[in-house]
Motif scaffolding. Structure first.
Motif, short mmCIF file in Angstrom:
data_model
loop_
_atom_site.label_atom_id
_atom_site.label_comp_id
_atom_site.label_asym_id
_atom_site.label_seq_id
_atom_site.Cartn_x
_atom_site.Cartn_y
_atom_site.Cartn_z
N UNK A 105 -23.15 -16.28 30.56
CA UNK A 105 -24.36 -17.09 30.70
C UNK A 105 -24.10 -18.27 31.64
N UNK A 106 -25.18 -18.71 32.27
CA UNK A 106 -25.14 -19.91 33.09
C UNK A 106 -26.49 -20.62 32.97
N UNK A 107 -26.52 -21.72 32.23
CA UNK A 107 -27.73 -22.54 32.06
C UNK A 107 -28.95 -21.78 31.57
N UNK A 108 -28.76 -20.88 30.63
CA UNK A 108 -29.87 -20.12 30.05
C UNK A 108 -29.70 -20.03 28.54
N UNK A 109 -29.70 -21.16 27.83
CA UNK A 109 -29.44 -21.12 26.39
C UNK A 109 -30.45 -20.28 25.61
N UNK A 110 -31.70 -20.26 26.02
CA UNK A 110 -32.71 -19.47 25.28
C UNK A 110 -32.45 -17.97 25.39
N UNK A 111 -32.01 -17.51 26.56
CA UNK A 111 -31.69 -16.09 26.72
C UNK A 111 -30.37 -15.75 26.05
N UNK A 112 -29.43 -16.67 26.12
CA UNK A 112 -28.13 -16.46 25.50
C UNK A 112 -28.29 -16.33 23.98
N UNK A 113 -29.13 -17.17 23.39
CA UNK A 113 -29.35 -17.09 21.94
C UNK A 113 -29.89 -15.72 21.56
N UNK A 114 -30.82 -15.23 22.32
CA UNK A 114 -31.40 -13.91 22.05
C UNK A 114 -30.34 -12.81 22.15
N UNK A 115 -29.47 -12.91 23.15
CA UNK A 115 -28.41 -11.91 23.34
C UNK A 115 -27.38 -11.97 22.20
N UNK A 116 -26.99 -13.18 21.81
CA UNK A 116 -26.01 -13.32 20.73
C UNK A 116 -26.59 -12.81 19.41
N UNK A 117 -27.82 -13.18 19.10
CA UNK A 117 -28.43 -12.71 17.86
C UNK A 117 -28.60 -11.20 17.86
N UNK A 118 -28.87 -10.62 19.00
CA UNK A 118 -28.95 -9.17 19.11
C UNK A 118 -27.60 -8.53 18.81
N UNK A 119 -26.54 -9.08 19.37
CA UNK A 119 -25.20 -8.55 19.12
C UNK A 119 -24.83 -8.69 17.64
N UNK A 120 -25.16 -9.83 17.05
CA UNK A 120 -24.82 -10.08 15.65
C UNK A 120 -25.66 -9.23 14.68
N UNK A 121 -26.76 -8.70 15.15
CA UNK A 121 -27.60 -7.88 14.27
C UNK A 121 -27.05 -6.47 14.10
N UNK A 122 -25.99 -6.13 14.81
CA UNK A 122 -25.39 -4.81 14.68
C UNK A 122 -24.75 -4.66 13.31
N UNK A 123 -24.65 -3.44 12.83
CA UNK A 123 -24.16 -3.17 11.49
C UNK A 123 -22.65 -2.99 11.38
N UNK A 124 -21.93 -3.17 12.44
CA UNK A 124 -20.49 -2.98 12.40
C UNK A 124 -19.83 -4.13 11.64
N UNK A 125 -18.91 -3.79 10.75
CA UNK A 125 -18.22 -4.84 9.99
C UNK A 125 -17.20 -5.56 10.85
N UNK A 126 -16.63 -4.86 11.81
CA UNK A 126 -15.65 -5.45 12.73
C UNK A 126 -16.35 -5.65 14.08
N UNK A 127 -16.79 -6.86 14.33
CA UNK A 127 -17.55 -7.15 15.54
C UNK A 127 -17.02 -8.43 16.18
N UNK A 128 -16.67 -8.34 17.45
CA UNK A 128 -16.27 -9.51 18.23
C UNK A 128 -17.37 -9.80 19.24
N UNK A 129 -17.84 -11.02 19.26
CA UNK A 129 -18.81 -11.44 20.27
C UNK A 129 -18.15 -12.54 21.08
N UNK A 130 -17.93 -12.27 22.36
CA UNK A 130 -17.29 -13.21 23.26
C UNK A 130 -18.36 -13.75 24.19
N UNK A 131 -18.51 -15.07 24.21
CA UNK A 131 -19.50 -15.70 25.08
C UNK A 131 -18.76 -16.47 26.17
N UNK A 132 -19.07 -16.16 27.41
CA UNK A 132 -18.49 -16.85 28.56
C UNK A 132 -19.59 -17.71 29.17
#
Length: 71
Positions: free
Chosen positions: A25-52
């Motif tokens: 991401x670069x200066x887009x917090x509203x879009x980044x939040x949507x992307x992170x929440x989408x990744x976190x909504x996955x059902x995998x118990x082992x999930x890594x979300x890396x934000x750059x």
């Protein structure tokens, strides 16, 4: 350039597999939040979300600090 990759064997992921999501991401917090929440909504118990975050961005840092995950 278009690159097509095909695998010669079938691999089925189990729910115990580790899944990694890398979000840039670069200066887009509203879009980044949507992307992170989408990744976190996955059902995998082992999930890594890396934000750059490309460059200093206090609004993005504040937004990310407010996101929690129960895993």
């Amino acid at each position: 350039m278009i690159l097509k990759v095909s695998f010669t064997h079938e691999h089925k992921m189990s729910r115990n597999s580790t899944v990694s999501a890398v979000i840039v991401s670069h200066n887009r917090p509203h879009l980044l939040k949507r992307a992170v929440l989408s990744a976190l909504s996955q059902n995998y118990s082992e999930l890594d979300v890396v934000v750059v975050v490309n460059g200093p961005d206090s609004a993005t840092e504040k937004m990310l600090a407010g996101i929690a995950d129960k895993r």
